[in-house]
Design a protein around this motif. Structure first.
Motif, PDB file in Angstrom:
ATOM      1  N   VAL A  65     -38.847  -4.452  -8.104  1.00  0.00           N
ATOM      2  CA  VAL A  65     -40.012  -4.768  -8.918  1.00  0.00           C
ATOM      3  C   VAL A  65     -40.851  -5.812  -8.196  1.00  0.00           C
ATOM      4  N   HIS A 109     -41.347  -0.827  -9.301  1.00  0.00           N
ATOM      5  CA  HIS A 109     -41.747  -1.247 -10.633  1.00  0.00           C
ATOM      6  C   HIS A 109     -42.743  -2.399 -10.507  1.00  0.00           C
ATOM      7  N   ARG A 167     -42.340   2.349 -15.309  1.00  0.00           N
ATOM      8  CA  ARG A 167     -42.469   1.490 -14.124  1.00  0.00           C
ATOM      9  C   ARG A 167     -43.034   0.112 -14.471  1.00  0.00           C
ATOM     10  N   CYS A 189     -37.583   0.152 -20.175  1.00  0.00           N
ATOM     11  CA  CYS A 189     -37.664   0.111 -18.720  1.00  0.00           C
ATOM     12  C   CYS A 189     -36.881  -1.073 -18.163  1.00  0.00           C
ATOM     13  N   PHE A 238     -33.664  -1.010 -15.708  1.00  0.00           N
ATOM     14  CA  PHE A 238     -33.795  -1.603 -14.374  1.00  0.00           C
ATOM     15  C   PHE A 238     -32.694  -2.624 -14.110  1.00  0.00           C
TER      16      PHE A 238
END
Length: 268
Positions: free
Chosen positions: A156, A176, A203, A257, A261
């Motif tokens: 990310v 992300h 994302r 999300c 993640f």
């Protein structure tokens, strides 16, 4: 609604007097889980200790472990082994904060790049996602990430503030994107208004980056002038407005999300 704040600097001296109260105010505001950011080996250890002390259930506080590019010049031959040890702790859910900062250049750029590559190698080794910092270095960051990407679990770009070209380059790498209260700043964040619509569901994640980036749209403003995870709903409101989504819809998919993640548990 439940929110996940993926970036909280809870080890910052601003919060030293009563970090438990910060966590409790966040929970009261609907911010159910927090990722505490590790920015150096010492701060990563401190973040891990806060997770242990403030989360009796082991379901609400987690952290990252890494060395910020500002401190890349402090990286030594022992740093990788120390970081590897931290990454084995169950509360540590990502490698970082690591990356490149060509805006302030507090550490030499070649050293930043070398330290970033060591972080990426550890992420591959430990099967962990990466929490990335980038300022004025999007092309170089993408170039360094590219050969690692197929072996990385996920990554990310936290506190994204870049332009359309940078965003598309990151999305092309299946990264992300973390959005902060920067989008609430009418002086420098308006370019993010159309860009947040381009981030696909699955994302996009939200973060406070507290105590930094107090949302300028927040009313009333806290007397302290410091940001807190409890103000993340203001970031949610602003992002939802510019994506043309309801706050409930945005909260649901960004929380889903973030949990996927970082491997966070579901809460009742």
């Amino acid at each position: 609604m439940q929110l996940v704040d993926i970036g909280v600097n809870l080890t910052h001296p601003t919060f030293a007097a009563d970090p438990r109260a910060v966590v409790e105010r966040a929970r009261a505001a609907g911010v159910a889980q927090l990722l505490l950011t590790g920015t150096s080996l010492g701060e990563s250890e401190a973040a891990l200790q806060l997770c242990r002390e403030l989360d009796e259930t082991g379901q609400r506080l987690f952290c990252t472990a890494g060395v910020h590019p500002h401190d890349a010049s402090q990286w030594s031959t022992d740093s990788a082994s120390q970081l590897r040890g931290l990454l084995g702790e169950p509360q540590v859910r990502a490698v970082g904060e690591c990356g490149l900062d060509f805006n302030r250049d507090f550490s030499p750029r070649p050293q930043q790049e070398r330290v970033l590559e060591e972080h990426l190698q550890l992420a591959v080794e430990r099967h962990l996602p990466v929490f990335l910092h980038e300022r004025d270095a999007s092309e170089r960051l993408a170039a360094i990430l590219r050969p690692f990407r197929d072996r990385l679990e996920a990554a990310v770009v936290h506190c994204f503030t870049g332009d359309k070209r940078a965003l598309y380059a990151y999305l092309d790498l299946d990264l992300h994107i973390g959005i902060t209260g920067w989008i609430c700043d009418e002086r420098r964040g308006t370019h993010l208004y159309p860009l947040v619509r381009e981030i696909p569901e699955g994302r996009l994640m939200l973060e406070s980056d507290a105590p930094y980036l107090l949302p300028r749209t927040l009313r009333p403003k806290p007397k302290s002038g410091h940001n807190e995870p409890a103000y993340l709903p203001e970031v949610l409101r602003e992002v939802a407005r510019h994506r043309g989504e309801s706050e409930a819809c945005l909260a649901a998919h960004t929380t889903r999300c973030a949990r996927a993640f970082f491997g966070l548990p579901m809460l009742d």
